[in-house]
Design an enzyme around this catalytic site. Structure first.
Site, mmCIF file in Angstrom:
data_model
loop_
_atom_site.group_PDB
_atom_site.id
_atom_site.type_symbol
_atom_site.label_atom_id
_atom_site.label_comp_id
_atom_site.label_asym_id
_atom_site.label_seq_id
_atom_site.Cartn_x
_atom_site.Cartn_y
_atom_site.Cartn_z
ATOM 1 N N SER A 142 0.955 -1.128 -0.072
ATOM 2 C CA SER A 142 0.034 -0.041 -0.061
ATOM 3 C C SER A 142 0.968 1.274 0.042
ATOM 4 O O SER A 142 1.961 1.135 0.346
ATOM 5 C CB SER A 142 -0.965 0.003 1.222
ATOM 6 O OG SER A 142 -1.745 1.325 1.420
ATOM 7 N N TYR B 122 -2.381 -0.788 10.349
ATOM 8 C CA TYR B 122 -2.222 -1.061 8.992
ATOM 9 C C TYR B 122 -0.764 -0.412 8.314
ATOM 10 O O TYR B 122 -0.264 -1.211 7.595
ATOM 11 C CB TYR B 122 -3.484 -0.337 8.195
ATOM 12 C CG TYR B 122 -3.602 -0.502 6.763
ATOM 13 C CD1 TYR B 122 -4.200 -1.942 6.292
ATOM 14 C CD2 TYR B 122 -3.123 0.226 5.687
ATOM 15 C CE1 TYR B 122 -4.530 -2.304 5.058
ATOM 16 C CE2 TYR B 122 -3.430 -0.274 4.503
ATOM 17 C CZ TYR B 122 -3.969 -1.403 4.121
ATOM 18 O OH TYR B 122 -4.018 -1.679 2.759
#
Length: 245
Positions: A129, A142
């Site tokens: 990501s 995350y």
């Protein structure tokens, strides 16, 4: 994509979003695809659609032996999100996110590498990501997981190179998936915004290209990495210019 035809792929989190797009793309190019997901109905639906094999597995606690070892292309994609301040972040949620996105990637890579080494060819592709390169408030778990995956991929690239195995990350910005759509209410609450403002003020604020990425665009990057035999140990950013700043 000559490096996909006739090979066997395994995609985690393949029941929806990016994983489903990757499974479809790999199957369309001639790969046999193992569809791994916690949601059994979704996994079976995708597998039936592409002529693949469904595996219903909870990657937060699993034995890799339940999954095939004879895999040439591993796409570590499964993920989950929780948005909260660090001082309010539940420990069990933080740990589960690391287990699904980091520990499972390690276990599956370890599981399939002997087969790849024996064949002298393999592709490890980790869906990271932009948060593997940048941080956002309220996304400590995350961000930590995606940074870890980036580092793990580089180590795997160095070890795999003598055996014909490449390891790379794909690092998208916000993708049009349930993982993103399900954040809207929490993002609005934490940032003091209306839900209608989250897209522009949170998701697209730091991107030069002002739109969500489509899952199929991430899958295209995965296909390219399958064919790019001299690309390893890198992270392919498809973030609309976010990390250019």
């Amino acid at each position: 994509m000559t490096s996909v035809v006739g090979h066997t792929a395994m995609v985690t989190g393949a029941g929806s979003g990016i994983g489903r797009a990757c499974a479809r793309a790999l199957a369309a190019k001639g790969a046999k695809v193992h569809v791994v997901d916690l949601n059994g109905d979704a996994a079976r639906q995708v597998a039936e659609e592409i002529g693949g094999t469904a595996h219903i597995v909870d990657l937060s606690e699993f034995d890799p032996a339940v999954l095939p070892r004879e895999v040439d292309i591993l796409v570590n994609n499964a993920g989950l999100q929780h948005v909260a301040p660090i001082h309010e972040f539940p420990l069990e949620r933080f740990q589960r996110m690391q287990q699904v996105m980091v520990t499972a990637a390690f276990l599956l890579t370890k599981h399939v590498l002997p087969h790849m080494y024996a064949r002298g060819w393999g592709r490890l592709i980790h869906i990271s990501s932009v948060h593997g390169h940048r941080a956002s408030a309220f996304k400590s778990a995350y961000t930590a997981a995606k940074h870890a995956v980036e580092g793990f991929s580089k180590a795997a690239a160095l070890e795999g190179a003598p055996h014909g195995v490449t390891s790379n990350c794909v690092a998208p910005g916000y993708v049009r998936t349930p993982l993103v759509e399900n954040q809207v209410a929490d993002q609005a609450r934490l940032h003091g915004l209306a839900e209608s403002e989250v897209l522009d003020e949170i998701f697209l604020r730091r991107e030069a290209i002002k739109r969500l990425i489509e899952p199929s665009e991430v899958a295209d990057a995965v296909l390219w990495l399958c064919d790019a035999g001299f690309v390893t140990g890198t992270s392919l950013s498809i973030d609309g210019g976010w990390t250019a700043q």
